[in-house]
Design an enzyme around this catalytic site. Structure first.
Site, PDB file in Angstrom:
ATOM      1  N   CYS A   2      -6.593  -4.562   6.152  1.00 46.17           N
ATOM      2  CA  CYS A   2      -6.815  -3.389   7.001  1.00 46.17           C
ATOM      3  C   CYS A   2      -8.032  -3.604   7.906  1.00 46.17           C
ATOM      4  CB  CYS A   2      -7.016  -2.144   6.141  1.00 46.17           C
ATOM      5  SG  CYS A   2      -7.266  -0.635   7.104  1.00 46.17           S
ATOM      6  N   GLY A   5       3.453  -9.991  11.995  1.00 47.99           N
ATOM      7  CA  GLY A   5       2.867  -9.913  13.324  1.00 47.99           C
ATOM      8  C   GLY A   5       3.871 -10.191  14.420  1.00 47.99           C
ATOM      9  N   PRO A  31       3.154  -1.846   4.316  1.00 58.74           N
ATOM     10  CA  PRO A  31       2.553  -0.515   4.144  1.00 58.74           C
ATOM     11  C   PRO A  31       1.833  -0.088   5.421  1.00 58.74           C
ATOM     12  CG  PRO A  31       1.960  -1.990   2.337  1.00 58.74           C
ATOM     13  CD  PRO A  31       2.590  -2.843   3.396  1.00 58.74           C
ATOM     14  N   LYS A  35      -2.171  -9.193   0.686  1.00 62.86           N
ATOM     15  CA  LYS A  35      -2.012  -9.286   2.134  1.00 62.86           C
ATOM     16  C   LYS A  35      -3.380  -9.415   2.780  1.00 62.86           C
ATOM     17  CE  LYS A  35      -0.050  -7.059   6.231  1.00 62.86           C
ATOM     18  NZ  LYS A  35       0.689  -5.909   6.789  1.00 62.86           N
TER      19      LYS A  35
END
Length: 394
Positions: free
Chosen positions: A119, A223, A33, A161
């Site tokens: 985030c 990543g 996302p 996550k």
């Protein structure tokens, strides 16, 4: 030893499908996302290239969903082609996140729920959310417990996550992984950077491997996957069950075709001509017009950032890029596309290069005294939830 053209020995490891509850992911690749990017038009484009992956909607603020914010509801929409509807929720207040999960279940809004604890954006972390939240293990445990308790009876798998930690002195990923597993999560995704690293430097894939060894549930690695070869390398180096793609697909949705091919042992890769890229841009724009209920201007404005990524690496010149950024209509976009040399292809050395901005965090913004304890005090909870400070707007 037999190697394919990628240089990776596919005989030493196998890339297998992943099951998340009743959801079967044939190609273990996830579209991560990304705020302002992974609405259903972009997901549909990505899915057309790699139909067997998992494509997650951009983060929905739990408070905004509970408040029936129009933008939040728009972002909860899925294309008819999306057979698996994956929704990501974000929140700090366990009661509010639970309410949002209940709405998702009761109104049949999704088939899979992902929870965002990764985030790094200051407006999120300064409220104790995102990648700041796993530091408070009690808060993490309570949110996961409440959401799984709501979703599990409905057959909706829950995943989480998170990042490595807040910084190198405050790592959280191992505890977060164990808590997620114990609370019934179907899988976890680790973005192998700390909050303080933001999107800069190189992600530490070793941490992904450590988490794989520690958990029995599937671990997805995230990543610095810019191409199929990076995905293969992550599978091989970490033993992860799947890979999650964020910035690597910006302007390159065909990366999902490349990764699917790589997982199947094929060396075939997509290197489209500029004319073919132009066709993808137009397709993307048509879907955005539908997403915005026929508002052509909003669709074109949304497309602008994508066009910058689609054109990255092509020698089209600054004037051409500027012209696209000034487009206001479909006709404007089509006119600019008609002026491009459609025979151009990206040079080989630019095919799998980094996308998006490479940024470091100057400072991690956290609630006052956040790092003093691994659990929340009564006073901290009052400050976080007492007046329900979660922003219901977008």
């Amino acid at each position: 030893m037999q190697e394919n053209e990628t240089g990776v020995d596919n005989n030493t490891f196998a890339i297998k499908p992943v099951d998340l509850g009743k959801i079967h992911v044939s190609t273990p690749v996830v579209l991560s996302p990304m705020a302002g990017i992974t609405n259903w038009p972009f997901r549909a484009i990505c899915r057309e290239f790699g139909p067997d992956g998992l494509y997650v909607a951009e983060m929905i603020t739990a408070r905004a969903l509970v408040a029936r914010n129009p933008k939040a509801l728009r972002l909860c929409r899925f294309a008819p082609s999306e057979k698996v509807r994956s929704l990501q929720l974000y929140g700090v207040n366990p009661a509010i996140v639970e309410q949002a999960a209940r709405i998702v279940v009761d109104e049949n809004m999704a088939d899979h729920v992902d929870l965002n604890f990764g985030c790094p954006v200051p407006k999120v972390t300064r409220r104790g959310g995102g990648s700041a939240l796993p530091w408070k293990t009690d808060l993490l445990q309570e949110i996961l417990h409440r959401v799984v308790s709501v979703c599990e009876p409905a057959g909706i798998p829950v995943t989480a996550k998170f990042r490595v930690g807040i910084d190198e002195s405050h790592k959280t990923f191992m505890e977060a992984g164990h808590i997620a597993q114990e609370e019934g999560c179907a899988a976890v995704t680790l973005h192998a950077r700390t909050t303080s690293e933001y999107y800069g430097g190189h992600s530490d894939w070793q941490r992904i491997g450590e988490l794989v060894q520690a958990l029995s549930i599937p671990v997805f690695g995230n990543g610095d996957i810019w191409g199929a070869e990076d995905a293969l390398a992550m599978f091989k180096e970490t033993g992860c069950a799947g890979v999650a793609i964020g910035r690597g697909c910006q302007g390159r949705p065909w990366i999902f075709a490349d990764i699917r091919n790589a997982c199947e042992g094929s060396s075939e890769r997509v290197n489209p001509t500029l004319a073919e890229v132009g066709s993808v841009i137009l397709r993307h724009l048509q879907l955005l017009v539908e997403f915005y209920d026929g508002d052509e201007r909003m669709a074109v404005h949304d497309l602008r950032k994508h066009v910058a990524w689609y054109l990255k690496g092509f020698p089209v010149g600054g004037g051409t890029r500027k012209a696209f950024m000034e487009c206001e209509s479909i006709a404007d976009v089509q006119r600019n596309l008609n002026m491009l040399d459609g025979s151009l292809r990206l040079p080989e050395q630019l095919l799998d290069t980094p996308r998006g901005r490479v940024r470091f965090a100057k400072k991690v913004h956290l609630p006052y005294g956040w790092l003093d304890s691994r659990t929340t005090s009564h006073e901290e909870r009052e400050l976080l939830f007492g007046d329900d400070p979660m922003d219901a707007s977008y």
